[in-house]
Design an enzyme around this catalytic site. Structure first.
Site, PDB file in Angstrom:
ATOM      1  N   TRP A 149      -3.330   2.361   3.746  1.00 34.22           N
ATOM      2  CA  TRP A 149      -3.937   2.552   5.065  1.00 34.22           C
ATOM      3  C   TRP A 149      -2.921   2.570   6.202  1.00 34.22           C
ATOM      4  CZ3 TRP A 149      -2.235  -1.620   7.674  1.00 34.22           C
ATOM      5  CH2 TRP A 149      -2.002  -2.794   6.971  1.00 34.22           C
ATOM      6  N   ASN A 150      -1.679   2.131   5.954  1.00 34.95           N
ATOM      7  CA  ASN A 150      -0.820   1.855   7.113  1.00 34.95           C
ATOM      8  C   ASN A 150      -0.184   3.103   7.722  1.00 34.95           C
ATOM      9  OD1 ASN A 150       0.892   2.052   4.885  1.00 34.95           O
ATOM     10  ND2 ASN A 150       2.469   0.859   5.915  1.00 34.95           N
ATOM     11  N   LYS A 173      -7.040  10.083  -3.488  1.00 35.63           N
ATOM     12  CA  LYS A 173      -7.917   8.953  -3.152  1.00 35.63           C
ATOM     13  C   LYS A 173      -7.284   8.216  -1.966  1.00 35.63           C
ATOM     14  CE  LYS A 173      -8.405   4.645  -3.376  1.00 35.63           C
ATOM     15  NZ  LYS A 173      -9.234   4.302  -2.251  1.00 35.63           N
ATOM     16  N   PRO A 174      -7.866   8.415  -0.771  1.00 38.87           N
ATOM     17  CA  PRO A 174      -7.309   7.741   0.399  1.00 38.87           C
ATOM     18  C   PRO A 174      -7.664   6.254   0.384  1.00 38.87           C
ATOM     19  CG  PRO A 174      -8.842   9.522   1.017  1.00 38.87           C
ATOM     20  CD  PRO A 174      -9.017   9.265  -0.443  1.00 38.87           C
ATOM     21  N   ALA A 175      -6.933   5.459   1.159  1.00 39.55           N
ATOM     22  CA  ALA A 175      -7.296   4.045   1.313  1.00 39.55           C
ATOM     23  C   ALA A 175      -8.700   3.954   1.896  1.00 39.55           C
ATOM     24  CB  ALA A 175      -6.305   3.349   2.235  1.00 39.55           C
ATOM     25  N   GLY A 226       1.631   1.694  -2.042  1.00 40.11           N
ATOM     26  CA  GLY A 226       0.771   0.547  -1.747  1.00 40.11           C
ATOM     27  C   GLY A 226       1.458  -0.732  -2.182  1.00 40.11           C
ATOM     28  N   SER A 227       0.663  -1.717  -2.483  1.00 36.72           N
ATOM     29  CA  SER A 227       1.227  -3.037  -2.798  1.00 36.72           C
ATOM     30  C   SER A 227       1.865  -3.041  -4.191  1.00 36.72           C
ATOM     31  CB  SER A 227       0.126  -4.093  -2.732  1.00 36.72           C
ATOM     32  OG  SER A 227      -0.837  -3.823  -3.724  1.00 36.72           O
ATOM     33  N   GLU A 248       5.788   3.699  -4.769  1.00 39.91           N
ATOM     34  CA  GLU A 248       6.529   3.127  -3.632  1.00 39.91           C
ATOM     35  C   GLU A 248       5.713   1.948  -3.135  1.00 39.91           C
ATOM     36  OE1 GLU A 248       9.531   3.613  -2.983  1.00 39.91           O
ATOM     37  OE2 GLU A 248       9.763   5.398  -4.230  1.00 39.91           O
ATOM     38  N   CYS A 282       5.957  -0.660   5.611  1.00 37.75           N
ATOM     39  CA  CYS A 282       6.664  -1.120   4.413  1.00 37.75           C
ATOM     40  C   CYS A 282       8.137  -1.361   4.709  1.00 37.75           C
ATOM     41  CB  CYS A 282       6.513  -0.101   3.290  1.00 37.75           C
ATOM     42  SG  CYS A 282       6.955   1.566   3.795  1.00 37.75           S
ATOM     43  N   GLU A 375       6.085 -10.732   1.055  1.00 40.77           N
ATOM     44  CA  GLU A 375       5.720  -9.759   2.087  1.00 40.77           C
ATOM     45  C   GLU A 375       4.530 -10.291   2.891  1.00 40.77           C
ATOM     46  OE1 GLU A 375       3.881  -5.987   0.853  1.00 40.77           O
ATOM     47  OE2 GLU A 375       5.309  -4.976   2.167  1.00 40.77           O
ATOM     48  N   GLU A 455      10.925  10.045  -2.752  1.00 44.29           N
ATOM     49  CA  GLU A 455      10.034  10.837  -1.920  1.00 44.29           C
ATOM     50  C   GLU A 455      10.826  11.438  -0.753  1.00 44.29           C
ATOM     51  OE1 GLU A 455       6.487   7.923  -1.354  1.00 44.29           O
ATOM     52  OE2 GLU A 455       5.731   9.858  -2.070  1.00 44.29           O
TER      53      GLU A 455
HETATM   54  P1  NDP Z   1      -3.002  -1.546  -1.867  1.00 42.47           P
HETATM   55  O1  NDP Z   1      -2.063  -1.630  -3.016  1.00 42.47           O
HETATM   56  O2  NDP Z   1      -4.032  -2.582  -1.719  1.00 42.47           O
HETATM   57  O3  NDP Z   1      -3.775  -0.148  -1.896  1.00 42.47           O
HETATM   58  C1  NDP Z   1      -3.093   1.082  -1.976  1.00 42.47           C
HETATM   59  C2  NDP Z   1      -4.040   2.120  -2.548  1.00 42.47           C
HETATM   60  O4  NDP Z   1      -4.312   1.795  -3.914  1.00 42.47           O
HETATM   61  C3  NDP Z   1      -5.389   2.167  -1.851  1.00 42.47           C
HETATM   62  O5  NDP Z   1      -5.837   3.492  -1.787  1.00 42.47           O
HETATM   63  C4  NDP Z   1      -6.252   1.333  -2.780  1.00 42.47           C
HETATM   64  O6  NDP Z   1      -7.627   1.597  -2.656  1.00 42.47           O
HETATM   65  C5  NDP Z   1      -5.719   1.772  -4.129  1.00 42.47           C
HETATM   66  N1  NDP Z   1      -6.055   0.879  -5.243  1.00 42.47           N
HETATM   67  C6  NDP Z   1      -6.402  -0.427  -5.208  1.00 42.47           C
HETATM   68  N2  NDP Z   1      -6.654  -0.889  -6.454  1.00 42.47           N
HETATM   69  C7  NDP Z   1      -6.449   0.149  -7.298  1.00 42.47           C
HETATM   70  C8  NDP Z   1      -6.536   0.303  -8.720  1.00 42.47           C
HETATM   71  N3  NDP Z   1      -6.902  -0.693  -9.532  1.00 42.47           N
HETATM   72  N4  NDP Z   1      -6.256   1.522  -9.250  1.00 42.47           N
HETATM   73  C9  NDP Z   1      -5.884   2.542  -8.465  1.00 42.47           C
HETATM   74  N5  NDP Z   1      -5.799   2.459  -7.112  1.00 42.47           N
HETATM   75  C10 NDP Z   1      -6.067   1.274  -6.538  1.00 42.47           C
HETATM   76  O7  NDP Z   1      -2.065  -1.431  -0.560  1.00 42.47           O
HETATM   77  P2  NDP Z   1      -2.525  -1.369   0.963  1.00 42.47           P
HETATM   78  O8  NDP Z   1      -3.397  -0.184   1.184  1.00 42.47           O
HETATM   79  O9  NDP Z   1      -3.016  -2.712   1.365  1.00 42.47           O
HETATM   80  O10 NDP Z   1      -1.140  -1.036   1.681  1.00 42.47           O
HETATM   81  C11 NDP Z   1      -0.215  -2.012   2.034  1.00 42.47           C
HETATM   82  C12 NDP Z   1       0.901  -2.077   1.007  1.00 42.47           C
HETATM   83  O11 NDP Z   1       1.511  -0.794   0.886  1.00 42.47           O
HETATM   84  C13 NDP Z   1       2.026  -3.009   1.410  1.00 42.47           C
HETATM   85  O12 NDP Z   1       2.429  -3.767   0.305  1.00 42.47           O
HETATM   86  C14 NDP Z   1       3.158  -2.059   1.821  1.00 42.47           C
HETATM   87  O13 NDP Z   1       4.426  -2.611   1.687  1.00 42.47           O
HETATM   88  C15 NDP Z   1       2.923  -0.918   0.911  1.00 42.47           C
HETATM   89  N6  NDP Z   1       3.536   0.311   1.448  1.00 42.47           N
HETATM   90  C16 NDP Z   1       4.665   0.784   0.856  1.00 42.47           C
HETATM   91  C17 NDP Z   1       5.301   1.899   1.364  1.00 42.47           C
HETATM   92  C18 NDP Z   1       6.509   2.455   0.690  1.00 42.47           C
HETATM   93  O14 NDP Z   1       6.820   3.623   0.892  1.00 42.47           O
HETATM   94  N7  NDP Z   1       7.231   1.669  -0.091  1.00 42.47           N
HETATM   95  C19 NDP Z   1       4.804   2.591   2.573  1.00 42.47           C
HETATM   96  C20 NDP Z   1       3.607   2.004   3.095  1.00 42.47           C
HETATM   97  C21 NDP Z   1       2.994   0.900   2.539  1.00 42.47           C
HETATM   98  P3  NDP Z   1      -8.537   0.707  -1.648  1.00 42.47           P
HETATM   99  O15 NDP Z   1      -8.181   1.124  -0.287  1.00 42.47           O
HETATM  100  O16 NDP Z   1      -9.904   1.077  -2.019  1.00 42.47           O
HETATM  101  O17 NDP Z   1      -8.213  -0.737  -1.939  1.00 42.47           O
END
Ligand code: NDP
Length: 476
Positions: A149-150, A173-175, A226-227, A248, A282, A375, A455
């Site tokens: 989402w960020n 699949k968007p956040a 994501g995380s 990432e 991130c 984090e 990327e």
């Molecule tokens: P999340 O890991 O919670 O979610 C990321 C995405 O994964 C969302 O679309 C989420 O859906 C989806 N997701 C969740 N569970 C599953 C699953 N079991 N299988 C497949 N997809 C799933 O991260 P956040 O959205 O909270 O983002 C913040 C995190 O992203 C931070 O840790 C940050 O550091 C990292 N980040 C890293 C970057 C990089 O380039 N290294 C850049 C930006 C952010 P849903 O929304 O429905 O939960």
């Protein structure tokens, strides 16, 4: 834009699904969008649609694929202010930050659109007479994109654009918190003439939709941001079926400040990196590691910089920091601050509205304290001492993560030593840890990344293609 936008799935060129779940503005809980919720069946339909469209899309000349991205860039440019305002409403960052992010998406479409004209292989000498050898980059097929989402429009753009120009089709699949920005990005592509089925969107929960996408055998590759916890789970699911995966993930980025730096300038760089985007980047500066000669002055300047930031609605004039994105994220931030207060000193960090949080400067913690190692993903900078450059480098590397790392110094030798030794995918000298050029490879090491494919920049095309070698005898 309408106050309440309906966000549906996009499958085979049709906007489908009954919007069911509301997204509210993190600043004041006003309604922003109602979103359709997908499941494994909808994912199946989306993947089938992407698979049907893939051959036709890949058969188009690469410059023609790129032309769609270039036209979409111009459409997004004409909609930039409205799209940015919606981004503020769903995510909370300031309008200036959102305008910059939409601008990044536009530039990413332009960059990869133009790469349609780039040579996509090489000609090699052959040891056999009358034989020419060349390589071709082939698309993977259907790729799944899972985004956070960020940066709700920039990250989808920097995954989608290289995937598309390479001849892949996409299911994204968007956040859950920010589907509207992806809706706008893909609408620009559709309005620019993207054929039906080339990009498909499935909205809904990560544990349902994301999981089904990762497990789907017809999805050749998954690119995820994501995380770390979710990323590592996804790695297992995709690799179990021998799919290609790019992750990432999180960071705990440090800015080192040496005695020879200007403390005021260093504090401004730390504040920009740590408090910009409400600390929800991130690449955010989460730790400042400071040598003794400049420590007191740096802490004072950073504390003053934090106190000077005005909080409020990201759409209002003069606001320097918008709200935290959600109650869950606010809870994480507040828990970290509580831990920091128990074991050290916190300046700032008070709540100021529904989800407004004053930026915080934390001192007096050990390098091993959870607030200094985990984090937070909020506007919190922990300042830690180091005796000298080598101790500072050890402290930077004393982290499970390795995304970005910065140093403030006037010494070229120190800067270079730091750049050589530090375990991070991106190193910044006298610049904030945040802020990336779109043409430069980006990614982390350790728990920040799968550390396979980078990327951004032309390097991004590697993940979305495979290399075929062709031997062409011409003496038949
Ligand atoms: P999340 O890991 O919670 O979610 C990321 C995405 O994964 C969302 O679309 C989420 O859906 C989806 N997701 C969740 N569970 C599953 C699953 N079991 N299988 C497949 N997809 C799933 O991260 P956040 O959205 O909270 O983002 C913040 C995190 O992203 C931070 O840790 C940050 O550091 C990292 N980040 C890293 C970057 C990089 O380039 N290294 C850049 C930006 C952010 P849903 O929304 O429905 O939960």
């Amino acid at each position: 834009m309408a106050d309440m936008t309906l966000v549906r799935h996009l499958i085979g060129g049709e906007w489908v699904g009954d919007p069911a779940v509301e997204r509210r503005n993190p600043f004041d809980d006003s309604p922003v969008a109602v979103i359709a919720q997908g499941d494994a069946v909808v994912v199946d339909q989306a993947v089938a649609s992407a698979a049907d469209a893939q051959r036709g899309w890949a058969d188009r000349p690469a410059p023609a694929r790129g032309a769609v991205l270039l036209d979409a860039a111009e459409l997004l440019r004409s909609r930039q202010r409205d799209v940015a305002a919606d981004l503020v409403r769903e995510e909370g960052k300031t309008l200036a930050e959102a305008m910059g992010e939409v601008r990044r998406a536009i530039d990413v479409l332009r960059f990869f659109g133009s790469l349609g004209w780039r040579p996509s292989g090489e000609v090699l000498p052959s040891g056999t007479p009358s034989t020419m050898v060349y390589t071709r980059r082939e698309p993977l097929g259907v790729v799944g994109l899972i985004t956070p989402w960020n940066f709700p429009i920039a990250i989808p753009a920097w995954k989608m654009a290289p995937a598309l120009v390479s001849g892949n089709t996409v299911v994204i699949k968007p956040a859950e918190l920010t589907p509207l920005s992806v809706h706008h990005l893909v609408s620009a592509l559709v309005d620019a003439g993207l054929p039906a089925g080339v990009v498909n969107i499935v909205n809904g929960q990560g544990s349902v939709v994301g999981e089904a996408l990762c497990a789907h055998r017809d999805v050749a590759a998954v690119s995820f941001t994501g995380s770390t916890a979710v990323g590592e789970h996804i790695r297992g699911v995709v690799q179990a079926r021998r799919g290609r995966v790019q992750l990432e993930m999180g960071g705990k980025n440090a800015l080192v400040v040496l005695d020879d730096a200007d403390a005021m300038v260093a504090a401004q760089l730390a504040a920009a990196g740590g408090f910009g985007l409400t600390g929800q980047a991130c690449t955010a500066t989460s730790r400042a590691i400071v040598t003794p000669g400049v420590y007191e002055e740096f802490v004072a300047a950073l504390t003053a910089a934090a106190a000077a930031i005005s909080l409020g609605d990201g759409l209002a004039d003069g606001v320097g920091m918008g709200p935290v994105v959600s109650d869950d994220q606010l809870d994480t931030d507040l828990k970290a601050l509580q831990q920091a207060r128990a074991d050290g000193t916190v300046s700032g960090g008070e709540r100021a509205g529904v989800r407004l949080l004053h930026p915080a400067v934390v001192t007096g913690l050990d390098h091993d304290h959870p607030v200094a190692t985990d984090e937070v993903f909020g506007p919190v900078i922990t300042v830690l001492p180091a005796a000298n450059l080598n101790e500072a480098i050890d402290a930077v590397n004393h982290s499970a993560y390795g995304l970005t790392a910065g140093i403030c110094t006037r010494s070229l030798a120190s800067a270079q030593h730091f750049a050589n030794r530090v375990q991070a995918g991106v190193v910044k000298v006298n610049r904030p840890t945040t802020g990336l050029d779109l043409n430069v490879p980006f990614g982390g090491v350790k728990q920040s990344s799968s550390n396979t494919f980078r990327e951004q920049g032309a390097t991004a095309l590697d993940f979305y293609t495979w290399s075929k070698s062709v031997y062409l005898g011409h003496d038949l």
